[in-house]
Design a protein around this motif. Structure first.
Motif, short mmCIF file in Angstrom:
data_model
loop_
_atom_site.label_atom_id
_atom_site.label_comp_id
_atom_site.label_asym_id
_atom_site.label_seq_id
_atom_site.Cartn_x
_atom_site.Cartn_y
_atom_site.Cartn_z
N ARG A 16 1.55 -1.30 -0.22
CA ARG A 16 -0.17 0.12 -0.11
C ARG A 16 0.67 1.09 0.11
NH1 ARG A 16 -5.17 -2.58 2.33
NH2 ARG A 16 -4.96 -4.56 1.22
N TRP A 22 -0.97 6.64 2.81
CA TRP A 22 -0.25 7.13 4.12
C TRP A 22 -0.65 7.69 5.03
CZ3 TRP A 22 2.29 3.05 6.87
CH2 TRP A 22 1.50 2.06 6.55
N ARG A 25 -4.22 6.88 7.01
CA ARG A 25 -3.28 5.92 7.67
C ARG A 25 -3.02 6.53 8.73
NH1 ARG A 25 -4.12 0.16 8.42
NH2 ARG A 25 -4.53 -0.67 6.06
N GLN A 189 7.03 7.98 2.41
CA GLN A 189 6.45 6.75 2.41
C GLN A 189 6.53 5.96 1.07
OE1 GLN A 189 6.94 4.60 4.95
NE2 GLN A 189 5.37 3.39 5.58
N CYS A 193 7.94 2.88 0.01
CA CYS A 193 7.43 1.38 -0.54
C CYS A 193 7.96 0.84 -1.16
CB CYS A 193 5.69 1.72 0.09
SG CYS A 193 5.24 1.62 1.72
N ALA A 224 4.85 -1.37 7.43
CA ALA A 224 4.63 -1.50 5.99
C ALA A 224 5.55 -2.62 5.10
CB ALA A 224 4.16 -0.59 5.54
#
Ligand SMILES: N[C@@H](CCC(=O)N[C@@H](CS)C(=O)NCC(=O)O)C(=O)O
Length: 227
Positions: A16, A22, A25, A189, A193, A224
Motif C-alpha cells: 500500500r 498514508w 492511515r 513513505q 514502499c 508496511a
C-alpha cells in the motif's frame, strides 16, 4: 466501528504505497480509530463510483463517504473531537505544509522514482500508469528518472525548512506529532514502499525524523510492506 479505507495497492495487494493514503492511515492511527484497508488499483474506477470521483484515499464511516486526504483529515477532526487532535492549533499551518509537499517535495520525488513505481504496479495498471505519466512528463518513465544520482542532491535541499525547525523541535507539530508530520511522512513513505533508491542519507536529521514517524503507533509505518 472501524473506518473503511480504500487505498492504492501494487501487484502485491499488501503493498500500500499511496502518499495520500498514508496521510490518512497515520491520521487514523493518531486518532486511535481502527481501520479496515481495502486494496484498490488505478484502473478499478468502478469500485470508487460510490464516492463520485476516481482517486484514493476514500473512507467510509458508517453511511458517510469522504474522499481526498485533506478533506478526510478535516472530517476526522470534526467528527471525532474527543480523540487526539490532528490540528491542535487549527488547520492553517498544516494547510501550508500540504501545499508545500504537494507542490514541491512530492513532484521532486516523482521525478526520481516514477520508473520504480511502475515496476511494483499490478499488470493491469501498468499501461494506464505509463500512458498517463509519460503524457504528464512529456517523456518516457526511464527518461524521467535518468541521472537521478546527481539530481537527488538538489531535491534534498527542498527539505531544508524541515532540518531548520528540527534543530528546535522534534516534530513539525512541535513537541508532538500532528497531521503536518503525516503529510510529509506520507510522501516519503510512498518512495520507501516503491523504490530502493536512497532519497535521504541516513545521518540526515530529516531521515531521523522520518524514522521517528515510522515508529509511531506500534510502528504502523515501519511494518508496511515495501518493495
Ligand atoms: N488531492 C488528493 C489526491 C489523491 C490522488 O491523486 N490519489 C492518487 C493515488 S496516490 C490516485 O488515486 N490516482 C488515480 C489516478 O491517477 O488515476 C488527495 O489529497 O487525496
Amino acid at each position: 466501528m472501524a473506518i473503511t479505507l480504500y487505498e492504492l495497492a501494487g501487484a502485491d495487494p499488501n503493498l500500500r504505497f499511496s502518499p495520500y493514503c498514508w496521510r490518512t492511515r497515520w491520521a487514523l492511527a493518531h486518532k486511535d480509530i481502527p481501520v479496515n484497508g481495502i486494496p484498490w488499483r488505478f484502473t478499478d474506477k468502478a469500485a470508487l463510483e460510490f464516492s463520485g470521483q476516481g482517486k484514493v484515499p476514500v473512507i467510509t464511516d458508517g453511511a458517510k463517504t469522504v474522499s481526498d486526504s485533506w478533506a478526510i483529515a478535516e472530517y476526522l477532526e470534526d467528527r471525532y473531537p474527543d480523540h487526539p487532535p490532528l490540528f491542535p492549533n487549527g488547520p492553517a499551518h498544516a494547510r501550508f505544509i500540504n501545499a508545500w509537499v504537494d507542490g514541491v517535495v512530492q513532484p521532486g520525488i516523482g521525478r526520481l522514482i516514477v520508473s520504480d513505481v511502475y515496476e511494483v504496479l499490478a499488470p493491469q495498471d501498468q499501461p494506464y500508469f505509463r500512458e498517463t505519466r509519460e503524457k504528464f512528463f512529456g517523456k518516457t518513465l526511464a527518461e524521467v528518472t535518468a541521472g537521478r544520482e546527481e539530481r537527488v542532491i538538489e531535491w534534498r535541499r527542498t527539505l531544508l525548512p524541515l532540518r531548520t525547525i528540527l534543530r528546535s523541535q522534534p516534530w513539525i507539530g512541535g513537541d508532538s506529532p500532528d497531521y503536518a508530520d503525516y503529510i510529509l511522512a506520507g510522501t516519503l513513505q510512498w518512495a520507501r514502499c516503491t523504490s530502493r533508491f536512497e532519497l535521504l542519507e541516513p545521518d540526515d536529521s530529516a531521515a531521523e525524523w522520518f524514522g521517528r514517524v515510522l515508529d509511531l503507533y506500534d510502528g504502523v509505518g515501519r511494518r508496511a510492506t515495501t518493495v
